[in-house]
Design a protein around this motif. Structure first.
Motif, PDB file in Angstrom:
ATOM      1  N   PHE B  96       0.938  -1.184  -0.010  1.00 53.90           N
ATOM      2  CA  PHE B  96      -0.165  -0.017   0.164  1.00 53.90           C
ATOM      3  C   PHE B  96       0.800   1.355  -0.079  1.00 53.90           C
ATOM      4  O   PHE B  96       2.131   1.120   0.352  1.00 53.90           O
ATOM      5  CB  PHE B  96      -0.892   0.032   1.143  1.00 53.90           C
ATOM      6  N   GLN B  97       0.105   2.277  -0.216  1.00 53.52           N
ATOM      7  CA  GLN B  97       0.722   3.682  -0.537  1.00 53.52           C
ATOM      8  C   GLN B  97       1.515   4.094   0.828  1.00 53.52           C
ATOM      9  O   GLN B  97       2.902   4.439   0.971  1.00 53.52           O
ATOM     10  CB  GLN B  97      -0.341   4.614  -0.712  1.00 53.52           C
ATOM     11  N   ASP B  98       1.037   4.039   2.137  1.00 53.60           N
ATOM     12  CA  ASP B  98       1.620   4.683   3.161  1.00 53.60           C
ATOM     13  C   ASP B  98       2.216   3.518   4.159  1.00 53.60           C
ATOM     14  O   ASP B  98       1.189   3.069   4.768  1.00 53.60           O
ATOM     15  CB  ASP B  98       0.345   5.549   4.079  1.00 53.60           C
ATOM     16  N   PRO B  99       3.419   3.374   4.499  1.00 58.24           N
ATOM     17  CA  PRO B  99       3.561   2.334   5.290  1.00 58.24           C
ATOM     18  C   PRO B  99       3.672   2.652   6.784  1.00 58.24           C
ATOM     19  O   PRO B  99       3.316   1.678   7.489  1.00 58.24           O
ATOM     20  CB  PRO B  99       5.387   2.154   4.806  1.00 58.24           C
ATOM     21  N   GLN B 166       8.625   0.973   4.117  1.00 63.22           N
ATOM     22  CA  GLN B 166       8.367   0.602   3.024  1.00 63.22           C
ATOM     23  C   GLN B 166       9.033  -0.653   2.630  1.00 63.22           C
ATOM     24  O   GLN B 166       8.381  -1.509   2.092  1.00 63.22           O
ATOM     25  CB  GLN B 166       8.369   1.645   1.654  1.00 63.22           C
ATOM     26  N   ARG B 167      10.201  -0.644   2.976  1.00 68.35           N
ATOM     27  CA  ARG B 167      10.905  -2.040   2.568  1.00 68.35           C
ATOM     28  C   ARG B 167      10.340  -3.373   3.515  1.00 68.35           C
ATOM     29  O   ARG B 167      10.203  -4.411   2.690  1.00 68.35           O
ATOM     30  CB  ARG B 167      12.426  -2.000   3.063  1.00 68.35           C
ATOM     31  N   ILE B 168      10.044  -2.957   4.517  1.00 66.21           N
ATOM     32  CA  ILE B 168       9.389  -4.225   5.352  1.00 66.21           C
ATOM     33  C   ILE B 168       8.054  -4.433   4.845  1.00 66.21           C
ATOM     34  O   ILE B 168       7.629  -5.749   4.612  1.00 66.21           O
ATOM     35  CB  ILE B 168       9.147  -3.578   6.857  1.00 66.21           C
ATOM     36  N   ALA B 169       7.222  -3.594   4.331  1.00 63.04           N
ATOM     37  CA  ALA B 169       5.916  -3.926   3.788  1.00 63.04           C
ATOM     38  C   ALA B 169       6.351  -4.483   2.533  1.00 63.04           C
ATOM     39  O   ALA B 169       5.539  -5.522   2.218  1.00 63.04           O
ATOM     40  CB  ALA B 169       5.226  -2.510   3.316  1.00 63.04           C
ATOM     41  N   PHE B 170       7.346  -4.552   1.762  1.00 66.01           N
ATOM     42  CA  PHE B 170       7.657  -4.923   0.601  1.00 66.01           C
ATOM     43  C   PHE B 170       7.999  -6.635   0.858  1.00 66.01           C
ATOM     44  O   PHE B 170       7.561  -7.468   0.177  1.00 66.01           O
ATOM     45  CB  PHE B 170       9.042  -4.540  -0.241  1.00 66.01           C
ATOM     46  N   ALA B 171       8.984  -6.631   2.248  1.00 61.89           N
ATOM     47  CA  ALA B 171       9.246  -8.253   2.663  1.00 61.89           C
ATOM     48  C   ALA B 171       7.944  -8.624   2.836  1.00 61.89           C
ATOM     49  O   ALA B 171       7.875 -10.087   2.605  1.00 61.89           O
ATOM     50  CB  ALA B 171      10.106  -7.933   3.698  1.00 61.89           C
ATOM     51  N   GLU B 185       0.784   2.940  -5.244  1.00 59.98           N
ATOM     52  CA  GLU B 185       1.543   4.336  -5.146  1.00 59.98           C
ATOM     53  C   GLU B 185       2.537   4.107  -3.913  1.00 59.98           C
ATOM     54  O   GLU B 185       2.454   4.888  -3.008  1.00 59.98           O
ATOM     55  CB  GLU B 185       0.716   5.409  -4.603  1.00 59.98           C
ATOM     56  N   PRO B 186       3.513   3.099  -4.222  1.00 60.43           N
ATOM     57  CA  PRO B 186       4.544   2.793  -3.035  1.00 60.43           C
ATOM     58  C   PRO B 186       5.531   3.795  -2.538  1.00 60.43           C
ATOM     59  O   PRO B 186       6.142   3.912  -1.794  1.00 60.43           O
ATOM     60  CB  PRO B 186       5.183   1.431  -3.865  1.00 60.43           C
ATOM     61  N   THR B 187       5.535   4.921  -3.539  1.00 55.43           N
ATOM     62  CA  THR B 187       6.440   6.046  -3.336  1.00 55.43           C
ATOM     63  C   THR B 187       5.911   7.514  -2.869  1.00 55.43           C
ATOM     64  O   THR B 187       6.589   8.329  -2.482  1.00 55.43           O
ATOM     65  CB  THR B 187       7.384   6.154  -4.254  1.00 55.43           C
ATOM     66  N   ALA B 188       4.660   7.252  -2.788  1.00 56.20           N
ATOM     67  CA  ALA B 188       3.878   8.760  -2.683  1.00 56.20           C
ATOM     68  C   ALA B 188       4.206   9.226  -1.295  1.00 56.20           C
ATOM     69  O   ALA B 188       4.073  10.630  -1.204  1.00 56.20           O
ATOM     70  CB  ALA B 188       2.471   8.486  -3.109  1.00 56.20           C
ATOM     71  N   VAL B 214       1.872  -4.560 -10.943  1.00 55.98           N
ATOM     72  CA  VAL B 214       1.175  -3.842 -11.288  1.00 55.98           C
ATOM     73  C   VAL B 214       1.343  -2.481 -10.390  1.00 55.98           C
ATOM     74  O   VAL B 214       1.491  -2.612  -9.267  1.00 55.98           O
ATOM     75  CB  VAL B 214      -0.652  -4.145 -11.064  1.00 55.98           C
ATOM     76  N   PHE B 215       1.980  -1.459 -11.123  1.00 60.02           N
ATOM     77  CA  PHE B 215       2.586  -0.218 -10.471  1.00 60.02           C
ATOM     78  C   PHE B 215       1.373   1.006 -10.748  1.00 60.02           C
ATOM     79  O   PHE B 215       1.388   1.466 -11.733  1.00 60.02           O
ATOM     80  CB  PHE B 215       4.001  -0.027 -10.990  1.00 60.02           C
ATOM     81  N   ILE B 216       0.919   1.337  -9.585  1.00 57.19           N
ATOM     82  CA  ILE B 216      -0.134   2.445  -9.520  1.00 57.19           C
ATOM     83  C   ILE B 216       0.536   3.573  -9.320  1.00 57.19           C
ATOM     84  O   ILE B 216       1.193   3.752  -8.047  1.00 57.19           O
ATOM     85  CB  ILE B 216      -1.387   1.947  -8.724  1.00 57.19           C
TER      86      ILE B 216
END
Lengths: 325, 331
Positions: B96-99, B166-171, B185-188, B214-216
Motif C-alpha cells: 500500500f501507499q503509506d507504510p 516501505q521495505r518491510i512492507a515489501f518483505a 503508489e508505493p513511493t507517494a 501492477v505499479f499504480i
C-alpha cells in the motif's frame, strides 16, 4: 526592488529534559518584491520550521534566536507573546494538505469571513465583495456558489484555491506556501503553480515556496535555497543552482529524480539518513552520506561563493568539483 | 506451465465496478481490459479518482467486481461461492501507499513479515523450536531481499524511517511468494531521495524474482523508470495503453498528452506555458454516453459527446480510445 522580508542567523531549537533538538541552525534568507524563492530539502531538513519561526507560529517551548525584518522593520522572533506581529500584517501562510486546512463544519463563506475580519483590514459591511474578488482572483468559477459550499463539496484543487484566497484576504505582501501541491495530482499541481506564478508576476506578491520537488522549483522559482539538516547548504539563482549544482547534496538530490524521457537504467540515491539533530554535529552535516568525503570534512565547512551569486557550504572548491564530475 | 500462461500471468476482461451512491450509481471502473505477461511491470496512471486504486482492490479481491473476469495463471479469480476461500487471491500480494498506516505499530518486524507466510510455509520443520528457528531464518531471507537484515528483526515500526518501513512492507508482500505484486503508489508518501531507493529495489526484485507487477502511480517519472507498459485511466476508463516509451514519446490520447505536459521538468529554462485543461468539477461527472474526457478535451467535436470512442489498437500493442487522436507531429 524592495526587500520585503529578511531573516538573518535564524536558530530554532526545542529543549527538553534529556536533549535539545536543533532544528534550524543559522539560516539567513531574504525575499524581494514579486520574487518566488524556493526552500528545498527532504523531510526533517528544517524547511517548515524556518517558515513557522519566521511567521511566529512556533509553540512557546521553542527557542528562537536571530533577526527578522519585515519591510525594514525589525520583529522579535521569540515565540512568546508576539501573536500580533508584523508577520501577521505582511504575510500569510498556506499549508500542505488543503483538506485539513479548512474546518469541515463551516461553509467557505463563514471561514473566509472570520479570517477577513480577524485581519482587521476588512469591515463586516464590505467583506462580501472582498471575498468574491479574492475567489475570482484565484480563478474559481462562480465564486458566489463556492461561498455557500462546505469543504467536502469541493475537489482538492478547488480547496487549495480557496485556501490561497483565504491567504489573499489578509492582503499580504508575502505568501509562504508550505508544500502547496504535494497532496494534489499533476494536472491540478500545474494549475496551482501557474496561479502562484501569475499572482507573483501581476500583483507583486512574493512567494516563499517550501517544497521537495525539484521539478516544481525549476518550473516556477527565481531563486532557490537548499536546506539540509537545518542549514542552508546551497543558494543562488534557480537556473544556476539547477544547471550546475555545487554542493554534493544538491547534485545527489537532482540525480534521484527519474526523468520522464527515460534512458536511465540506474537511479542514484542517497544512502543513510539525515543526522540526528539532537546530537552536536561536528563539521559538515552531510559528511556521513557524501561520496566526496575528505578528512577535512570533520571541520565546519566554509561558505564558498561562485561568481554569479551562487553560494554553497562545502570544503570542495569548484575546481575540485569539476575534476570529480 | 504451458507456453500460453507463461505469456500472460494476468488477464482481465471487461472489469467493472459500480458503486451505489446517494446520487445514483457511480462507475469507478468501466469495462477495463488488461494483460500482464510473466515478469512484466504494468504501470497504471491517472489522476486521483480515475479508478486506479479501485482497480487494485478488485485485483487483490478486496472489492467484488460488478462484471468482467479476472484470470490469473489460467484460473478465474473471485468466482461466486468462493468469497471466503483462503486461496482466492493466492499468488497476488499488495503493497500500500503509506507504510506508516499499513504496518501494525504493536508488532515486531519478525511478526509482521511472518504473519504473511502461507499456510504450510513452515511445514519443513517439526517441533515448536525447529519451527521457530525456521520462521526466523525465513524472515531474515525476505528482509535480505529488500536490503534489510537480522538487526531489524525485533524492532517495532516506529523505530524505522519511511523508506525502511516501505521495505518491510515489501518483505511482507514477498513472504506470500506472489507471482503478481500490486503496488498502490508505493513511493507517494516518501521523500525523493528515498523514492529512488524504492524504485531501484523494484527494478532489482523484478529481475531477480521475475515478478509481474501492477505499479499504480501518478508520477510519470517513476513510471518511465520502472514500467514496461503503461495504461492510462480516466474516470474509470482505459484511454490509452502501450509500451512505456511509445506512450510517453508519442501519446495519442489528449489526456495522456496533458498528463505528460503537466510534469514539471527539473531542467531549468524549460518553462512552457501549459495548455491547461479545464478543471474538473467537484461533482465527478458520471459520463453515461460519449467520450468521458469530452468535457475537458482541447479538441472535442460533436461526435465525442454522442458516442464513446472505441479502443483502437495500433502497431506494437499501442492502443487508445479517441476519435481525433494527437498526431505525431503535435506530440
Amino acid at each position: 526592488m524592495t526587500t520585503l522580508l529578511s531573516v538573518t542567523g535564524l536558530n530554532v531549537s526545542f529543549p527538553s529534559i534529556r536533549k535539545t533538538v536543533r532544528a534550524v541552525r543559522g539560516v539567513s534568507l531574504s525575499l524581494d518584491e514579486g520574487e518566488i524563492v524556493a526552500l528545498v530539502g527532504e523531510s526533517g531538513s528544517g524547511k517548515t520550521m524556518t517558515a513557522m519561526a519566521t511567521m511566529g507560529l512556533l509553540p512557546d517551548s521553542a527557542e528562537v534566536t536571530g533577526e527578522c525584518q519585515w519591510l525594514g522593520r525589525s520583529q522579535s522572533l521569540s515565540p512568546r507573546g508576539n501573536r500580533k506581529s508584523l508577520a501577521g500584517q505582511h504575510a500569510a501562510i498556506i499549508f500542505q494538505n488543503p483538506l485539513t486546512a479548512l474546518n469541515p463544519f463551516f461553509t467557505i463563506e463563514q471561514q473566509l469571513t472570520d479570517v477577513a475580519l480577524a485581519s482587521g483590514k476588512v469591515s463586516r459591511k464590505t467583506v462580501l465583495p472582498v471575498l468574491l474578488d479574492k475567489l475570482s482572483r484565484v480563478q474559481l468559477p462562480d465564486p458566489a456558489q463556492v461561498l455557500k459550499k462546505y469543504p467536502h463539496q469541493l475537489s482538492g484543487g478547488q480547496i487549495q484555491r480557496v485556501v490561497i484566497a483565504m491567504a489573499l484576504v489578509c492582503q499580504p505582501r508575502v505568501l509562504i506556501a508550505d508544500e502547496p501541491t504535494t497532496a494534489l495530482d499533476v494536472i491540478v499541481q500545474a494549475e496551482i503553480l501557474q496561479l502562484l506564478q501569475s499572482l507573483a508576476r501581476e500583483e507583486g506578491l512574493s512567494v516563499l515556496l517550501i517544497t521537495h520537488d525539484l521539478g516544481v522549483v525549476a518550473s516556477l522559482c527565481d531563486r532557490v535555497e537548499v536546506m539540509y539538516a537545518g542549514e542552508i547548504i546551497e543558494s543562488g539563482q534557480m537556473s544556476d543552482v539547477l544547471r550546475s549544482p555545487a554542493h554534493p547534496y544538491t547534485r545527489k538530490l537532482m540525480a534521484t529524480v527519474p526523468d520522464i524521457r527515460g534512458g536511465a537504467t540506474v537511479l542514484e540515491y542517497i544512502s543513510g539518513q539525515v543526522p540526528d539533530l539532537s546530537r552536536p554535529i561536528r563539521g559538515c552535516a552531510f559528511k556521513e552520506r557524501c561520496d566526496r568525503r575528505l578528512p577535512v570534512c570533520d571541520e565546519s565547512p566554509p561558505v564558498r561563493a561562485l561568481n554569479d551569486g551562487q553560494r554553497y557550504r562545502c570544503h570542495l572548491t569548484s575546481e575540485q568539483e569539476v575534476e570529480f564530475s | 506451465m504451458t507456453a500460453a500462461n507463461m505469456l500472460n500471468t494476468l488477464k482481465v476482461r471487461g472489469l467493472s465496478k459500480i458503486y451505489q451512491t446517494r446520487k445514483g450509481p457511480f462507475t469507478a471502473v468501466n469495462a477495463v481490459d488488461l494483460d500482464i505477461a510473466h515478469g512484466e511491470v504494468l504501470a497504471v496512471v491517472g489522476e486521483s479518482g480515475c479508478g486506479k486504486s479501485t482497480l487494485s482492490r478488485l485485483l487483490i479481491g478486496l472489492d467484488r467486481s460488478d462484471g468482467g473476469d479476472i484470470s490469473f495463471q489460467d484460473r478465474k479469480l473471485y468466482q461466486p461461492g468462493e468469497e471466503n476461500s483462503a486461496h482466492r487471491n493466492e499468488g497476488i500480494a499488495i503493497v500500500f501507499q503509506d507504510p506508516y498506516s499499513s504496518l501494525n505499530p504493536k508488532m515486531k518486524v519478525i511478526d509482521l513479515v511472518a504473519e504473511a507466510f502461507r499456510y504450510g510455509a513452515l511445514a519443513a520443520a517439526s517441533g515448536f523450536r525447529e519451527r521457530k528457528k525456521l520462521r526466523r531464518a525465513k524472515v531474515i531471507e525476505y528482509l535480505n531481499l529488500v536490503g534489510m537484515g537480522e538487526p531489524h528483526l525485533d524492532r517495532f515500526p516506529h523505530e524505522f524511517s519511511g523508506g525502511q518501513l516501505q521495505r518491510i512492507a515489501f518483505a511482507r508482500a514477498l513472504a506470500q511468494e506472489p507471482k503478481l505484486l500490486i503496488l498502490d503508489e508505493p513511493t507517494a508518501a516518501l521523500d525523493v531521495s528515498v523514492q529512488a531507493q524504492i524504485l531501484m529495489l523494484l527494478k532489482e526484485l523484478k529481475t531477480r524474482l521475475s515478478l509481474s507487477m501492477v505499479f499504480i502511480s501518478h508520477d510519470l517519472g517513476s513510471v518511465s523508470f520502472v514500467a514496461d507498459r503503461i495504461m492510462v485511466m480516466y474516470l474509470g476508463n482505459r484511454v490509452e495503453s502501450g509500451p512505456t516509451r511509445a506512450v510517453l514519446d508519442n501519446p495519442r490520447h489528449h489526456y495522456t498528452r496533458a498528463l505528460i505536459d503537466a510534469v514539471p521538468s527539473i531542467t531549468p529554462g524549460k518553462r512552457r506555458e501549459l495548455a491547461l485543461l479545464m478543471s474538473r468539477d467537484s461533482d465527478r461527472p458520471n459520463v453515461t454516453h460519449g467520450c468521458p474526457f469530452a468535457g475537458r478535451c482541447p479538441s472535442t467535436a460533436d461526435r465525442c459527446r454522442k458516442e464513446a470512442p472505441p479502443y483502437i489498437e495500433e502497431e506494437a500493442n499501442h492502443g487508445y480510445a479517441c476519435f481525433y487522436p494527437v498526431s505525431e507531429s503535435q506530440s
